[in-house]
Scaffold this motif. Sequence first.
Motif, mmCIF file in Angstrom:
data_model
loop_
_atom_site.group_PDB
_atom_site.id
_atom_site.type_symbol
_atom_site.label_atom_id
_atom_site.label_comp_id
_atom_site.label_asym_id
_atom_site.label_seq_id
_atom_site.Cartn_x
_atom_site.Cartn_y
_atom_site.Cartn_z
ATOM 1 N N ASP A 293 0.821 -1.219 0.000
ATOM 2 C CA ASP A 293 0.000 0.000 0.000
ATOM 3 C C ASP A 293 0.856 1.270 0.000
ATOM 4 N N LYS A 294 2.132 1.116 -0.424
ATOM 5 C CA LYS A 294 3.054 2.236 -0.641
ATOM 6 C C LYS A 294 3.378 2.987 0.656
ATOM 7 N N LYS A 295 3.583 2.248 1.738
ATOM 8 C CA LYS A 295 3.986 2.829 3.008
ATOM 9 C C LYS A 295 5.411 2.383 3.347
ATOM 10 N N ILE A 296 6.088 3.178 4.143
ATOM 11 C CA ILE A 296 7.411 2.810 4.641
ATOM 12 C C ILE A 296 7.422 3.066 6.134
ATOM 13 N N HIS A 297 7.471 1.985 6.897
ATOM 14 C CA HIS A 297 7.410 2.078 8.353
ATOM 15 C C HIS A 297 8.848 2.048 8.897
ATOM 16 N N ASP A 298 9.437 3.219 9.053
ATOM 17 C CA ASP A 298 10.855 3.325 9.425
ATOM 18 C C ASP A 298 11.028 3.834 10.852
ATOM 19 N N GLU A 299 10.471 3.105 11.807
ATOM 20 C CA GLU A 299 10.586 3.466 13.214
ATOM 21 C C GLU A 299 12.048 3.513 13.653
ATOM 22 N N TYR A 300 12.886 2.661 13.063
ATOM 23 C CA TYR A 300 14.313 2.632 13.385
ATOM 24 C C TYR A 300 14.973 3.979 13.078
ATOM 25 N N ARG A 301 14.549 4.623 12.008
ATOM 26 C CA ARG A 301 15.097 5.938 11.664
ATOM 27 C C ARG A 301 14.589 7.003 12.633
ATOM 28 N N ILE A 302 13.321 6.925 12.966
ATOM 29 C CA ILE A 302 12.746 7.865 13.927
ATOM 30 C C ILE A 302 13.464 7.749 15.269
ATOM 31 N N ASP A 303 13.703 6.518 15.709
ATOM 32 C CA ASP A 303 14.388 6.294 16.980
ATOM 33 C C ASP A 303 15.796 6.875 16.952
ATOM 34 N N TYR A 304 16.506 6.642 15.857
ATOM 35 C CA TYR A 304 17.870 7.173 15.697
ATOM 36 C C TYR A 304 17.871 8.697 15.793
ATOM 37 N N MET A 305 17.005 9.329 15.049
ATOM 38 C CA MET A 305 17.008 10.788 14.988
ATOM 39 C C MET A 305 16.470 11.406 16.269
ATOM 40 N N ARG A 306 15.483 10.765 16.868
ATOM 41 C CA ARG A 306 14.948 11.258 18.137
ATOM 42 C C ARG A 306 16.074 11.367 19.178
ATOM 43 N N LYS A 307 16.866 10.329 19.274
ATOM 44 C CA LYS A 307 17.937 10.309 20.278
ATOM 45 C C LYS A 307 18.997 11.368 19.992
ATOM 46 N N HIS A 308 19.296 11.606 18.715
ATOM 47 C CA HIS A 308 20.293 12.626 18.374
ATOM 48 C C HIS A 308 19.748 14.036 18.622
ATOM 49 N N ILE A 309 18.487 14.260 18.300
ATOM 50 C CA ILE A 309 17.887 15.576 18.549
ATOM 51 C C ILE A 309 17.816 15.853 20.047
ATOM 52 N N GLN A 310 17.502 14.841 20.826
ATOM 53 C CA GLN A 310 17.471 15.024 22.283
ATOM 54 C C GLN A 310 18.838 15.431 22.818
#
Length: 486
Positions: free
Chosen positions: A397-414
Amino acid sequence: MNTNQGFKKGFLWGGATAANQIEGAYLEGGKGLSTSDFAAYKDPYASGTVNNFTFNVTSSELEEYTKHSESYLFPKRWGIDFYHHYKEDIALFAEMGFKCFRLSISWARIFPTGLENEPNEEGLAFYDAVFDECAKYGIEPLVTMSHYEMPIALTKKYNGWISRELVPLFEKYAKVILERYKNKVRYWITFNEMNMNLNSLYTGAGVLEDLVENSLEAAYQASHHQFLASALAVKAAKAIVPNVEIGCMINQIEAYAHTTKPEDQLQAVKSNQLNMFYPDVQARGYYPSYIYSYFAENNLTIDSKAEDIEILKNGTVDFVAISYYMSHVAEAREDASKLAGTFDSPIKNEYLELSQWDWPIDPIGLRISLLKLYDRFQKPLFVCENGLGAKDILTEDKKIHDEYRIDYMRKHIQQMREAVKEGVDLMGYTPWGCIDLISCGTSQMSKRYGFIYVDQDDTGKGSLERYRKDSFYWYKEVIASNGETV
């Protein structure tokens, strides 16, 4: 007294790209061939373990690629066809709420061989259109003058930045783009990750390493010429562009000592010095004393002229930009000098997880880097690259579930936010590959960084359709909250 409890108003949230990894249209609009156009795709898994760096080119390979280009794949020649999709892509950036878009100008699109007296008008007009599209959405361009590419003619004629002949040629190019875009671009970076000359002379400096006697000496000689070109570009920018802010950039490689053994601690200091050498020269305007000791220890001789002292002194940057992907481990060992200042340490940090490409994931290392850099230079900092390369899966259905990327960036932004609370003056954050692009190191498409998925494989096949990933919507919320909602 700094009582800032978060990112400042006007913080430049956005994303980063490079011309040679997104534009494509490598022979359209009067563009000449660049060094990146000869980075052939080589299977990074051919040896059985991932090779993160397949981008070097020898003189014999260059000759072969020139004669028989049809026999090889050159993914950076097609990129993601940003040349024809820039309006669509910038609209997607605006939908995320970008305040800033980092991109580069292809030198070979402005001066096809680097030797012309007059610039290529079609190339100049293309970037006019890109900057106008950014302005339509209130997005500030952050423009890199030289990002891992230069006219291949300058490699063939001069062996790249090993020759001082390139300094006035780059100054001419810089003055042309500064004058042309003086009312459209306020934020500039001269050279992308100049310290990566120590990792790939061809990529960073257009030098064919097999044609030099001492590759380490060649790397520092090429860097010296780039220092001069950068300083002259800074001087020109100050005279041409209203309210200009122009910076230098390094790939920040924070080195930890492997143990508490004093010899390991000392090696970590030396490794960090070699990394800091580049902003030391560009932000302070002179060569630091430790580098002369290093040159003597390694029998390195760098050609310079008496006038270089004043050129460097009068061309210091306004801010220091970094890319940050990982930290490094240093150890007192037989090959310590060879490893110092390099991108990827063979010693893995047991406390860190690894990405799919075996890169250590270390968000706290970013905070450590920002604190040390700001203490050292007392100039604004800019994190203009940071991100996670991963194999994304496009669902039916043309989705990309990239929680791993969100987790990576969340930690760096914090960790960035904590650094700001601790007094660091941080200008902005433009994570790398905000839209999927061709990998610098491996020329892969399947090593994806973006918030936007581009339907294309490693061989250039695909519809080029753009799809929003889950991280697209997450980053939109981050920007809207000025980094408070992560």
